[in-house]
Each structure stands twice: as C-alpha cells, then as structure tokens.
Write a protein that holds these residues in place. Structure first.
Motif, PDB file in Angstrom:
ATOM      1  N   GLY A   1      -3.552   0.229  -6.348  1.00 15.73           N
ATOM      2  CA  GLY A   1      -2.329  -0.540  -6.242  1.00 15.73           C
ATOM      3  C   GLY A   1      -1.391  -0.453  -7.421  1.00 15.73           C
TER       4      GLY A   1
ATOM      5  N   ILE B   1       0.857  -1.190   0.000  1.00 14.99           N
ATOM      6  CA  ILE B   1       0.000   0.000   0.000  1.00 14.99           C
ATOM      7  C   ILE B   1       0.886   1.230   0.000  1.00 14.99           C
ATOM      8  CG2 ILE B   1      -1.754   1.292   1.273  1.00 14.99           C
ATOM      9  CD1 ILE B   1      -2.732  -1.365   2.418  1.00 14.99           C
TER      10      ILE B   1
ATOM     11  N   TYR C   1      -7.902   6.401  -0.898  1.00 17.26           N
ATOM     12  CA  TYR C   1      -8.751   5.779   0.119  1.00 17.26           C
ATOM     13  C   TYR C   1      -9.291   6.808   1.110  1.00 17.26           C
ATOM     14  CZ  TYR C   1     -10.059   3.118   4.265  1.00 17.26           C
ATOM     15  OH  TYR C   1     -10.738   2.628   5.352  1.00 17.26           O
TER      16      TYR C   1
ATOM     17  N   ASP D   1      -2.134   5.414  -2.831  1.00 16.49           N
ATOM     18  CA  ASP D   1      -3.306   4.583  -2.533  1.00 16.49           C
ATOM     19  C   ASP D   1      -4.061   5.131  -1.328  1.00 16.49           C
ATOM     20  OD1 ASP D   1      -2.699   2.627  -4.549  1.00 16.49           O
ATOM     21  OD2 ASP D   1      -1.217   1.748  -3.200  1.00 16.49           O
ATOM     22  N   LEU D   2      -3.310   5.568  -0.328  1.00 21.22           N
ATOM     23  CA  LEU D   2      -3.937   6.113   0.881  1.00 21.22           C
ATOM     24  C   LEU D   2      -4.680   7.410   0.583  1.00 21.22           C
ATOM     25  CD1 LEU D   2      -1.182   5.407   3.548  1.00 21.22           C
ATOM     26  CD2 LEU D   2      -3.330   4.172   3.185  1.00 21.22           C
TER      27      LEU D   2
ATOM     28  N   ALA E   1      -8.805  -5.670   3.147  1.00 19.60           N
ATOM     29  CA  ALA E   1      -8.240  -4.430   2.614  1.00 19.60           C
ATOM     30  C   ALA E   1      -8.601  -3.184   3.424  1.00 19.60           C
ATOM     31  CB  ALA E   1      -8.640  -4.244   1.152  1.00 19.60           C
TER      32      ALA E   1
ATOM     33  N   PHE F   1      -5.780  -0.746   5.010  1.00 19.13           N
ATOM     34  CA  PHE F   1      -5.635   0.666   4.667  1.00 19.13           C
ATOM     35  C   PHE F   1      -5.710   1.544   5.914  1.00 19.13           C
ATOM     36  CE2 PHE F   1      -5.808  -0.713   0.408  1.00 19.13           C
ATOM     37  CZ  PHE F   1      -5.470   0.354  -0.423  1.00 19.13           C
TER      38      PHE F   1
ATOM     39  N   PHE G   1      -4.131  -4.289  -7.649  1.00 22.40           N
ATOM     40  CA  PHE G   1      -4.531  -5.020  -6.454  1.00 22.40           C
ATOM     41  C   PHE G   1      -5.646  -5.991  -6.820  1.00 22.40           C
ATOM     42  CE2 PHE G   1      -3.128  -1.796  -2.950  1.00 22.40           C
ATOM     43  CZ  PHE G   1      -1.822  -2.222  -3.098  1.00 22.40           C
TER      44      PHE G   1
END
Length: 343
Positions: A61, A36, A44, A40-41, A323, A327, A125
């Motif tokens: 991903g 991760i 998210y 990606d964060l 997931a 995260f 991902f």
C-alpha cells in the motif's frame, strides 16, 4: 495495530505490528482509507514485477488518507485532528536530482510499499502510520477521506500531463483505461485538451471511462480498424498517454500521433521493442513520466475545488480485514476500477 502483509504471491496476511511513535519531525496518522494500486496487485498476484521481487514480508500500500493522531515535538504544519492524505514519496533531498528540482528521480528514494530496495520499504496498509511531516497534506473541508486517498494516482496523471506540455486545444489519445489512464484523461481535459479518446481491450474498464466526459471510448480488440483512420496522413493525435504497459499499445500510439507530437509512457510492462524509425521520421518526442512530487498537493487542491471529480472511479470499498477478497476484486477489470480498503 494490524497491517496487510504480503509474504509471496497469493499469500496475504493480516498481522499485528507495533504501534509506531513519531520522531521530532514526524506525525502519526490513523489510516481511514487506502487504495489498491496496480503495483500492489503485481505483488499480490505475482510476487513482484520484472526483476523486482518480494524477498521478505512487506506491508503493501501507498495510497492512503486518514486523521493525524500524534505529532512530533518539532512538527509545525499539522496538528492532531487534521484530515490528511499522505504522499508515499520520501526523497533524500540532497542528491543531484533532488537539488535539480526533480525529487521524483531521487537516487535514494524511499517509496512506500516498494521491493525495489532491500530491506524493502514497508507500505502503509496498516491501522496507523508514521511519516515525515513533509509527506502530509491537509485535505480540504469538503473533500472526503476516500477522495483524498486518490491524491497519489491523480498526482501521477497530473505529472504526466505536465510532461506532455501545453494541451489547450490538443487532441489526446489515452491507451489503457485503468485508474491511471482514466485519471490521465481527466487531467488532459482539465489542462485544456479539446478532444480526448480512450482505448482499451476491456469493455468493463471502458465503461468506467465513458462516465468521465471523454469524447469517445473504443475497444480496439473488437474495433482494430479505428486506428486505421487515426494513422492516416501520418497521424491524428497531438499527444498520446500510454498507460497500459503493452508493447502493441505503444506502437499504435506512435503510429497514431502526428509529426511533432508527443508520446508519454506511464505504463510499466517491461522492456519493449518500438518502431524507432517512425519516431525519427515523424520527429516525435517519446517521453517517460515517472511518479510525481509537487503534483500531490495539486491533486488535493483540484479535488477540493471540484475541478476533478474522482468519485466515479471508486468502484468498491471493503473492510481491510477482507483484504484478499478486495485484491481479487481489484484484479477483475470487468468489475472494478479503483478498489479501496476501509480501515
């Protein structure tokens, strides 16, 4: 097959997707591990970063490793069963920057898990991915697939170290102790830096960096006076790697680098106001470092030969079906460095 799909901020779903078939020059990889990343964060937690926003569901991903399970009719470099890492970069190969040998700056780049274009470039991902054979790099015999999945962030750090120029005997400051900053510290040391200092504002992140053999870690929120000594006599460090994306950190780096030194900006935090007079008065070189290209294969080689050990940075591994929990853990810098998903 199943994949991890972001629909909006905090809306992450495990969805069924068709199993892709490789074209003549493609390979299909059964994914084993995926790391991760900070981008990606951002997707998210915030649905994007800056002007880049999710406008359609996107598989996240871009840091993966796995095993080749199918090859196209004209693929020649890899075979079924090979253990590989997959580079997320797919430059066009024919724009002016590709032809100049700078494919990381490609005008038509397709980078996995990116909402910069529309339709978005879907990420990797998922339980299996199809990619160009040129993106696949075989992992050495002694290298675990979890380590191989670290090739992408290590390649970013190696590219920054290359952009910094000769580092033998130099004093290096690393600002930001996330995965990229920690890897920059390791890359600088491998390139010959005599002194490496890592600063951050989070004790948890610095605790991971302290395990990497750096000379000193400093929480500058608690010890802001540390910069006073580094700023004296126009600066102490020969080079600074700014990996936090924070304006205050960039200013401190500029003030702490000696005349004629270089400041490498890796962290992405939006537009910044910088002390341009200091850059001028000290004849500094302010350089960007963006992604990588040939450094991806070099990262695998360094790890395979034991020249850089990334294992201390892998702080947790969770099943990909968990997931959202993974995260959330990756967001908590007090408890994690690099969180990986096991597929």
């Amino acid at each position: 097959m199943r994949a991890i799909v972001a629909h909006a901020a905090k809306d992450l779903r495990i969805e069924e997707k068709p199993l892709p078939e490789p074209g003549p020059h493609d390979v299909r990889v059964r994914v084993a591990f995926g790391g991760i990343c900070g981008s990606d964060l951002h997707y998210y937690n915030h649905g994007g970063f800056g002007a880049v926003r999710l406008r359609e569901p996107m598989i996240l991903g871009h840091e993966i490793a796995g095993v080749v399970e199918a090859v196209g009719a004209e693929a020649q470099r890899v075979k079924v069963g090979d253990r590989v890492a997959v580079s997320p970069s797919a430059p066009c190969g024919h724009c002016r920057y590709c032809l100049e040998g700078r494919p990381n700056l490609c005008l038509d780049m397709r980078f996995y898990g990116s909402a910069m274009r529309f339709p978005h470039v879907q990420g990797v991902f998922s339980e299996a991915v199809v990619c160009r054979e040129s993106q696949v790099h075989v992992a050495g015999e002694g290298l675990s697939l979890a380590e191989a999945a670290m090739a992408e962030p290590l390649a970013v750090a190696l590219h920054a170290a290359r952009r910094a120029g000769p580092l033998i005997g130099k004093r290096a400051l690393v600002s930001g102790s996330g995965p990229i900053g920690a890897l920059c510290a390791m890359a600088a040391r491998r390139a010959g830096a005599a002194e490496v200092v890592v600063v951050d504002i989070a004790d948890g992140a610095l605790a991971f960096a302290s395990r990497l053999g750096v000379d000193r870690t400093v929480n500058v929120a608690r010890e802001p006076e540390a910069f006073d000594a580094w700023k004296a006599d126009k600066g102490y460090f020969d080079v600074a790697f700014e990996a936090s994306g924070a304006q205050a950190a960039l200013r401190n780096a500029i003030e702490a680098v000696r005349p004629g030194g270089a400041v490498l900006q890796l962290g992405l935090g939006g537009d910044m106001t910088i002390p341009i007079n200091l850059v001028t008065f000290k004849e500094l070189e302010l350089r960007g470092a963006f992604r990588f290209h040939e450094e991806f294969g070099l990262a695998l080689e360094y790890m395979g030969k034991g020249l850089i050990d990334v294992k201390p940075l892998i702080s947790a591994t969770l099943p990909f079906a968990q997931a959202p929990a993974a995260f959330e853990l990756a967001t908590d810098r007090s408890r994690s460095m690099k969180v990986q998903l096991a597929f």
